[in-house]
Enzyme design. Structure first.
Site, PDB file in Angstrom:
ATOM      1  N   ASP A 167       0.825  -1.213   0.000  1.00 11.32           N
ATOM      2  CA  ASP A 167       0.000   0.000   0.000  1.00 11.32           C
ATOM      3  C   ASP A 167       0.858   1.261   0.000  1.00 11.32           C
ATOM      4  O   ASP A 167       0.370   2.348   0.335  1.00 11.32           O
ATOM      5  CB  ASP A 167      -0.924   0.013   1.218  1.00 11.32           C
ATOM      6  CG  ASP A 167      -2.355  -0.367   0.846  1.00 11.32           C
ATOM      7  OD1 ASP A 167      -2.563  -0.783  -0.307  1.00 11.32           O
ATOM      8  OD2 ASP A 167      -3.250  -0.254   1.697  1.00 11.32           O
ATOM      9  N   ASP A 194      -7.997  -6.512  13.412  1.00 17.05           N
ATOM     10  CA  ASP A 194      -7.672  -7.841  13.921  1.00 17.05           C
ATOM     11  C   ASP A 194      -8.581  -8.226  15.086  1.00 17.05           C
ATOM     12  O   ASP A 194      -9.092  -9.349  15.151  1.00 17.05           O
ATOM     13  CB  ASP A 194      -6.201  -7.910  14.338  1.00 17.05           C
ATOM     14  CG  ASP A 194      -5.772  -6.689  15.149  1.00 17.05           C
ATOM     15  OD1 ASP A 194      -6.637  -5.871  15.521  1.00 17.05           O
ATOM     16  OD2 ASP A 194      -4.558  -6.538  15.399  1.00 17.05           O
TER      17      ASP A 194
END
Length: 695
Positions: A277, A430
């Site tokens: 990214d 997460d």
């Protein structure tokens, strides 16, 4: 030249020499004898053999003691040099005038940050005013400590003998006794109750961990799964997708890609996705070139770059999972850019899935390559060692649920799909996926004996940003998932564990009472003695909790006092982040990538190429001049970094030091020492003297 140690040796050295290097390079190296041929000869006289053995043992003990003495001297030298460098560092920091308000990062909203800072300044100026008032009263004869004595003096002293100051101070005593002390004492009692509940939770976790270690309880895969992996029979080499998400992390990308490409797994059964990214063109080019190098030597690896970088890490993972070929894979392993799994990582994690269709996640433990780099990394190591050794292991064994750590874990792809996949609604994607998977009935396995190396942030600025994200994200998630938890078809105990223990107690209550009790209420009780905090709250219980926290990292026992003080110091950042996430204040949803140092990535690569070219990847001829140019550019960028002054921490430092001065008037020993050292801790952190020093 190093001093000679000839007086150690008598006669000629025999056997193989063993060189022992000292931690402090100023000390000389010592040669120890290895076993000689005479040691293996069996003599006819047992008495001589025993005497010779005793002599050798005594000599070895002497060597060990001398080595310990050298190491202790090295530590003392290190401490002395550190103390000597603090003064010049403070002068440079103050002279530069750079504060956290000038930071280009916007992970904190400036309006919210200013309001929080102004509140702390109000307490500081109020404490300074009260300190001057109390000192004047002290010299006027108000030597009383208990409030009842002060009231007795007020009501019995003739009005004529009291001057204006006595009248003013007596009225202040009446006001604080009747109106200020009761609400302050009530708030203190509430925080004490929360403190005791959280301490009890921590004690229970430690006892459970002790029970697990005594009973030697750990997840064990089925024997046939391990045997199938070793022999390759029954076709038990499931298809595994490995993902490495990264963003502008040129310092560490080579390590993670290299380690993952060396995983011991059939090439036809594994695919590695490098999910880049990065918005820096040079970083993109370097990462893509690294992937191309490994493709040339046969690694099954692909490079993916997103043009539209929505959703940060969650968006990156979500985009990768949308590839058409993902349907051919059963498991996905995730490693952040600074993680370096061992070659047998998959062989030690994948077997736990076989014949356990309800297992959705296998999480490995982290270990740290730079845990001894500076004081900041040592303190982080204590915290994270407790997190993995105690919290994750106990929750994994007892309830098969814990928060996914975002990396160094293997997911069953079906579990991800059943839970709704990756969502970009928080900065803790997460934890989000772990909570949703648990509500769907999936079980988690934590492997405390499987470690994956990574890197700790070495600067306070990087650590502060990381902690802000880690403590604002859970509060965002708590607001969003609370209705789902309440209506989930799981047992009442699991709902209680997730709402009260997982979210409220460990994510909200801990930073709340830590900041409120030790940074606000305690110094205020010095100026309002009618509200009291007992010594066991200030000293004994925190010391016991610090002792429990440091047990998983026994080599860190010398840092138990700095750890206790630093945890209270970090409560400012954690409290601010918790409030921001809970009430959606500021830029609580912005993701800031934790800065890595990667000291062994580019510098060691150049030295490796110059000294031993045979270690280069086959079929790859990197441009050494280009690499050196990149290193030079990176060094220039590092020179532009500056240590900053953190205004909130400095303001709280002066508040606590002011309160410690006030405690001297009341002869409160434990309170004085705690406030003094806690104030010094805030001062060191506020001047950015605890982590990496670049200016």
């Amino acid at each position: 030249m190093a001093p000679s140690f000839d007086w150690w040796a008598k006669g000629v050295h025999k056997g193989t020499p063993v060189v022992v290097k000292m931690d402090n390079p100023d000390w000389s190296m010592v040669e120890l004898e290895g076993p000689s041929e005479d040691d293996f000869l069996i003599g006819n006289n047992p008495t001589d053999m025993r005497a010779k053995a005793r002599g050798k043992n005594a000599k070895q003990l002497t060597w060990v003691l001398l080595l310990k003495a050298h190491r202790a001297a090295g530590y003392l030298t290190s401490v002395a040099s550190t103390l000597a460098s603090i003064g010049p560092a403070i002068r440079r920091r103050v002279a530069s005038g750079r504060t956290d308000t000038e930071s280009t990062s916007s992970f904190e909203n400036k309006t919210v940050k200013t309001r929080f800072y102004n509140c702390i300044k109000v307490f500081l100026w109020l404490s300074l005013l009260l300190l001057g008032f109390e000192i004047a009263a002290y010299y006027k004869g108000w030597h009383f400590r208990a409030s009842n004595l002060q009231l007795q003096y007020i009501f019995t002293a003739p009005f004529g003998v009291r001057d204006f100051f006595d009248w003013l101070y007596s009225n202040w005593v009446l006001i604080r006794v009747g109106f200020v002390a009761p609400p302050l004492q009530f708030l203190a009692n509430v925080c004490i109750v929360l403190f005791l509940i959280q301490s009890l939770d921590r004690l229970i976790l430690c006892l459970c961990c002790f029970w697990i270690r005594v009973k030697k309880i750990k997840p064990i895969p089925k024997e046939d799964a391990v045997a199938d992996l070793e022999t390759g029979e029954n076709g038990f080499f499931p298809m595994v997708l490995v993902q490495i998400p990264m963003c502008n992390e040129r310092e560490v990308y080579q390590h993670s890609i290299s380690a993952v490409c060396k995983l011991d797994w059939p090439k036809s059964k594994i695919l590695i996705q490098v999910l880049d990214d990065s918005d820096d063109p040079m970083t993109q080019l370097l990462i893509e070139e690294e992937v191309h190098k490994w493709q040339q030597v046969g690694a099954n690896i692909v490079y993916r770059h997103r043009v539209i970088r929505d959703g940060y890490k969650a968006g990156n993972l979500k985009s990768a999972m949308s590839c058409s070929y993902v349907k051919d894979y059963e498991f996905v392993a995730i490693f952040d850019a600074d993680f370096q799994p061992t070659h047998d990582f998959l062989k030690r994690t994948i077997p736990h899935f076989k014949d356990n269709e309800d297992v959705g996640l296998v999480q490995a433990r982290w270990s740290f390559v730079n845990k001894d780099e500076n004081l900041l990394t040592r303190l982080q190591n204590i915290n994270l060692s407790f997190h993995f050794e105690v919290e994750q292991q106990v929750n994994g064994v007892l309830i098969n649920f814990f928060g996914f750590n975002g990396t160094a874990g293997v997911w069953r792809i079906k579990a991800l799909e059943d839970s709704g996949g990756w969502l970009e609604r928080t900065t803790v994607e997460d934890m989000d996926i772990a909570v949703r998977a648990h509500l769907q009935g999936w079980k988690f396995v934590f492997l405390n004996d499987v470690e994956c190396q990574c890197e700790l942030p070495e600067s306070y600025e990087a650590y502060r940003k990381q902690q802000h994200r880690w403590h604002s994200g859970p509060m965002q998630l708590f607001r969003l998932c609370l209705p789902d938890v309440i209506h989930a078809k799981i047992s009442f105990w699991k709902k209680f564990n997730m709402i009260f223990l997982f979210f409220l107690l460990r994510k909200l209550i801990l930073p709340f009472y830590s900041f409120t009790l030790f940074c606000i209420i305690l110094p205020m009780t010095m100026f309002i003695p009618e509200a009291e905090l007992p010594a066991w709250v200030v000293c004994y219980v925190p010391a016991l909790m610090s002792f429990l926290n440091i047990l998983p990292a026994p080599k860190s026992f010398p840092f138990i006092v700095p750890y206790l003080l630093f945890e209270n110091t970090m409560s400012v950042t954690k409290f601010n982040a918790m409030i921001s996430g809970l009430f959606q204040l500021g830029n609580a949803y912005e993701w800031v990538v934790t800065k890595k140092s990667g000291r062994s990535s580019e510098g060691d690569l150049v030295s490796l190429i110059e000294k031993d070219p045979k270690h280069q990847l086959r079929g790859s001829e990197p441009d050494l001049d280009e690499i050196k140019a990149e290193i030079l550019q990176e060094q220039k960028a590092r020179k532009k970094k500056h240590n900053r002054i953190y205004t909130k921490e400095l303001a709280l430092a002066f508040l606590l030091l002011t309160a410690s001065a006030r405690s001297l008037l009341s002869a409160q020993g434990i309170h004085f020492y705690f406030l003094l050292f806690q104030g010094i801790s805030f001062l060191l952190v506020g001047l950015d003297l605890i982590g990496e020093q670049v200016m």
